[in-house]
Design an enzyme around this catalytic site. Structure first.
Site, short mmCIF file in Angstrom:
data_model
loop_
_atom_site.label_atom_id
_atom_site.label_comp_id
_atom_site.label_asym_id
_atom_site.label_seq_id
_atom_site.Cartn_x
_atom_site.Cartn_y
_atom_site.Cartn_z
N HIS A 5 33.74 -29.46 64.62
CA HIS A 5 34.89 -30.05 63.95
C HIS A 5 35.27 -29.23 62.73
O HIS A 5 34.52 -28.38 62.27
CB HIS A 5 34.62 -31.51 63.55
CG HIS A 5 33.63 -31.69 62.44
ND1 HIS A 5 32.32 -32.01 62.66
CD2 HIS A 5 33.76 -31.60 61.09
CE1 HIS A 5 31.68 -32.11 61.51
NE2 HIS A 5 32.54 -31.85 60.54
N ARG A 9 39.91 -32.76 53.56
CA ARG A 9 39.80 -33.87 52.60
C ARG A 9 41.21 -34.37 52.27
O ARG A 9 42.09 -33.56 51.98
CB ARG A 9 39.07 -33.43 51.35
CG ARG A 9 37.64 -33.03 51.66
CD ARG A 9 36.87 -32.69 50.39
NE ARG A 9 35.54 -32.22 50.74
CZ ARG A 9 34.50 -33.01 50.99
NH1 ARG A 9 34.64 -34.31 50.92
NH2 ARG A 9 33.33 -32.50 51.29
N GLU A 54 38.20 -33.68 61.36
CA GLU A 54 37.61 -34.74 60.54
C GLU A 54 38.43 -34.90 59.28
O GLU A 54 38.58 -33.95 58.50
CB GLU A 54 36.18 -34.38 60.17
CG GLU A 54 35.53 -35.36 59.20
CD GLU A 54 34.24 -34.83 58.62
OE1 GLU A 54 34.10 -34.88 57.38
OE2 GLU A 54 33.37 -34.36 59.38
N ASN A 58 37.70 -39.76 50.21
CA ASN A 58 36.80 -40.18 49.14
C ASN A 58 37.55 -41.17 48.26
O ASN A 58 38.59 -40.85 47.70
CB ASN A 58 36.33 -38.98 48.31
CG ASN A 58 35.45 -38.07 49.12
OD1 ASN A 58 34.36 -38.44 49.51
ND2 ASN A 58 35.93 -36.87 49.39
N HIS A 72 43.86 -22.20 57.18
CA HIS A 72 44.63 -23.21 57.89
C HIS A 72 43.96 -23.50 59.23
O HIS A 72 43.10 -22.76 59.66
CB HIS A 72 46.07 -22.74 58.13
CG HIS A 72 46.16 -21.50 58.96
ND1 HIS A 72 46.20 -20.24 58.40
CD2 HIS A 72 46.19 -21.31 60.31
CE1 HIS A 72 46.26 -19.35 59.37
NE2 HIS A 72 46.25 -19.96 60.54
N GLU A 119 49.12 -24.23 61.34
CA GLU A 119 49.85 -23.22 62.09
C GLU A 119 50.02 -23.73 63.52
O GLU A 119 49.05 -24.17 64.15
CB GLU A 119 49.09 -21.89 62.10
CG GLU A 119 49.85 -20.80 62.81
CD GLU A 119 49.12 -19.47 62.81
OE1 GLU A 119 49.76 -18.43 62.99
OE2 GLU A 119 47.87 -19.47 62.64
#
Length: 124
Positions: A5, A9, A54, A58, A72, A119
């Site tokens: 993965h 964030r 993923e 937070n 990217h 992209e």
């Protein structure tokens, strides 16, 4: 070995989930919430692909500085022009079609809610 993965964030989890679902048809494969540690993980996959994106949220974090070293992720599509037109019509922040020297247009970038560039490339 194989890739598992890529983590991104995010500051607004639901806005990011919505973006990736609407822009690319990602599906949520699983969600892991850790309220005692103040974070949530959402794993997204493309239909027919087990590689995951993923999204890490937070709690209480106002956002992230991307800096000038961020790369990217790239997503391949069979019909680059049609997806580009769809993204533009939907009002997403997209660049014009781009190309490498001496090559026909073969990619563009779309910006997610956190400013990450995705992209979009022509599938080989």
């Amino acid at each position: 070995m194989k890739m598992a993965h890529t983590c991104v964030r995010v500051k607004d989890l639901e806005a990011s989930v919505t973006f990736y679902k609407e822009a690319f048809n990602f599906e949520e494969s699983r969600r892991r919430d850790f309220p005692e540690n103040k974070f949530t993980l959402v794993y997204l996959t493309l239909p027919g692909d087990d590689y995951e994106l993923e999204l890490t949220y937070n709690y209480d974090h106002p956002g992230y500085e991307l800096g000038d070293g961020y790369g990217h992720i790239a997503i391949a599509t069979e019909d680059l022009e049609a997806l580009h037109a769809k993204h533009k019509a939907a009002g997403f922040n997209v660049t014009e079609l781009k190309h490498l020297p001496n090559v026909p247009p073969s990619y563009y970038f779309i910006i997610d809610p956190d400013g990450y560039k995705v992209e979009v490339i022509r599938e080989k």
